[in-house]
Design an enzyme around this catalytic site. Structure first.
Site, PDB file in Angstrom:
ATOM      1  N   ASN A   8      81.461 -24.540  36.558  1.00  0.00           N
ATOM      2  CA  ASN A   8      80.879 -23.201  36.398  1.00  0.00           C
ATOM      3  C   ASN A   8      80.187 -23.184  35.028  1.00  0.00           C
ATOM      4  O   ASN A   8      80.853 -23.069  34.001  1.00  0.00           O
ATOM      5  CB  ASN A   8      81.996 -22.147  36.462  1.00  0.00           C
ATOM      6  N   LYS A  10      78.331 -20.961  33.833  1.00  0.00           N
ATOM      7  CA  LYS A  10      78.165 -19.601  33.304  1.00  0.00           C
ATOM      8  C   LYS A  10      76.717 -19.408  32.832  1.00  0.00           C
ATOM      9  O   LYS A  10      75.807 -19.985  33.401  1.00  0.00           O
ATOM     10  CB  LYS A  10      79.184 -19.330  32.202  1.00  0.00           C
ATOM     11  N   HIS A  91      84.798 -14.114  40.082  1.00  0.00           N
ATOM     12  CA  HIS A  91      85.262 -14.715  38.831  1.00  0.00           C
ATOM     13  C   HIS A  91      85.767 -13.595  37.916  1.00  0.00           C
ATOM     14  O   HIS A  91      85.231 -12.488  37.925  1.00  0.00           O
ATOM     15  CB  HIS A  91      84.108 -15.479  38.167  1.00  0.00           C
ATOM     16  N   GLU A  93      85.330 -12.941  34.927  1.00  0.00           N
ATOM     17  CA  GLU A  93      84.305 -12.318  34.067  1.00  0.00           C
ATOM     18  C   GLU A  93      83.491 -11.301  34.854  1.00  0.00           C
ATOM     19  O   GLU A  93      83.055 -10.290  34.302  1.00  0.00           O
ATOM     20  CB  GLU A  93      83.402 -13.404  33.444  1.00  0.00           C
ATOM     21  N   GLU A 163      92.695 -18.727  39.106  1.00  0.00           N
ATOM     22  CA  GLU A 163      92.343 -18.800  37.693  1.00  0.00           C
ATOM     23  C   GLU A 163      93.107 -17.738  36.910  1.00  0.00           C
ATOM     24  O   GLU A 163      92.680 -16.576  36.870  1.00  0.00           O
ATOM     25  CB  GLU A 163      90.842 -18.555  37.520  1.00  0.00           C
ATOM     26  N   GLY A 169      88.918 -20.249  29.220  1.00  0.00           N
ATOM     27  CA  GLY A 169      88.186 -20.360  27.955  1.00  0.00           C
ATOM     28  C   GLY A 169      89.075 -20.200  26.730  1.00  0.00           C
ATOM     29  O   GLY A 169      88.577 -20.044  25.612  1.00  0.00           O
ATOM     30  N   SER A 208      90.918 -23.680  31.458  1.00  0.00           N
ATOM     31  CA  SER A 208      91.027 -24.718  30.427  1.00  0.00           C
ATOM     32  C   SER A 208      91.398 -26.084  30.999  1.00  0.00           C
ATOM     33  O   SER A 208      92.205 -26.820  30.421  1.00  0.00           O
ATOM     34  CB  SER A 208      92.004 -24.289  29.328  1.00  0.00           C
TER      35      SER A 208
HETATM   36  C1  PEP Z   1      85.981 -20.676  34.382  1.00  0.00           C
HETATM   37  O1  PEP Z   1      85.086 -20.103  33.801  1.00  0.00           O
HETATM   38  O2  PEP Z   1      86.077 -20.555  35.600  1.00  0.00           O
HETATM   39  C2  PEP Z   1      86.921 -21.480  33.604  1.00  0.00           C
HETATM   40  C3  PEP Z   1      87.997 -21.918  34.191  1.00  0.00           C
HETATM   41  O3  PEP Z   1      86.590 -21.714  32.285  1.00  0.00           O
HETATM   42  P1  PEP Z   1      87.305 -22.780  31.306  1.00  0.00           P
HETATM   43  O4  PEP Z   1      87.431 -24.070  32.073  1.00  0.00           O
HETATM   44  O5  PEP Z   1      86.394 -22.894  30.138  1.00  0.00           O
HETATM   45  O6  PEP Z   1      88.642 -22.214  30.964  1.00  0.00           O
END
Ligand code: PEP
Length: 245
Positions: A8, A10, A91, A93, A163, A169, A208
């Protein structure tokens, strides 16, 4: 089935950086694992053109409508027409900054799957929900609302991404045991909702994920792959996640 890594990106990268990524990635990608990339919509045609044929391209969001007077939206039918493969939906966000709800996402999941695209439907609890012992009930609600009344004929086009919001992040990863516990719970809900597909539906872990924790996560019984933000931006890191050092 191969493990699947979905990157992803973003709202990151310019067109030159997209080209740089694929210059390195294409050279070393062996298809040991599946690799999908969700870019910004404006970069989709470049990703589609530059990626090696083993990679699939998709988006991070789309409209619940297929066409019409919806200024600024992206049509899932147009994405399919451009050879798109999947869309990430819900997601955290999008839920946090754009007010998306599981109930509202139900329509997007439906349209995306009806158009023959794969819906990667995201669920996950916040830190306070986890600390209050609500993790499983939050996940259950998000699954029920997002997947309620979805056509069984399309369920092949569904992937769930777990998630935990507190792990996205932040550098904090759920331990493999914590992640597996939720994945097993998601699997049990899917088995009840879609008896013949629950075992087959892929469940990805996100939060992460990095080259140094991926193997332990993928070793868990119900973790079929990862949804990856930060570590998908660098070709070398994403290659490592794909098992190509
Ligand atoms: C994501 O944005 O779906 C995500 C898991 O980000 P990160 O891997 O940076 O934690």
């Amino acid at each position: 089935m191969k493990k699947l890594l979905v990157g992803n990106w973003k709202m990151n990268k310019n067109s030159h950086e997209v080209a740089e990524f694929f210059k390195t990635f294409n050279e070393h990608f062996s298809e040991k694992r599946e690799a999908w990339i969700a870019s910004q919509s404006i970069h989709f045609p470049i990703v589609e053109e530059l990626k090696t044929s083993g990679v699939k391209a998709g988006l991070q969001n789309c409209s619940e409508h297929i066409d019409g007077a919806f200024t600024g939206e992206v049509s899932p039918r147009a994405l399919k027409d451009m050879n798109g493969h999947f869309v990430i939906l819900g997601h955290s966000e999008r839920r946090q900054y754009f007010g998306e709800t599981s109930r509202g996402l139900n329509a997007k999941v439906r349209t995306v799957m009806n158009e023959g695209l794969v819906a990667v439907y995201c669920v996950g609890e916040t830190l306070s929900e986890r600390e209050n012992g609500q993790t499983l009930s939050i996940i259950e609600d998000q699954l029920h609302q997002g997947l309620n009344d979805q056509s069984k004929a399309n369920i092949d086009n569904l992937i769930i991404a777990y998630e935990p919001v507190w792990a996205i992040g932040t550098g904090k990863t759920a331990t493999p045991k914590e992640a597996q516990e939720v994945h097993a719970y998601i699997r049990s809900i899917l088995q009840t909702k879609f008896p013949s597909f629950g075992d087959k539906t892929r469940i990805l872990y996100g939060g992460s994920v990095k080259p140094d924790n991926i193997e332990e996560l993928l070793a868990q019984k119900d973790i079929d792959g990862g949804l990856v933000g930060g570590a998908s931006l660098k070709a070398k890191d994403f290659l490592a996640l794909c098992g190509d050092k």
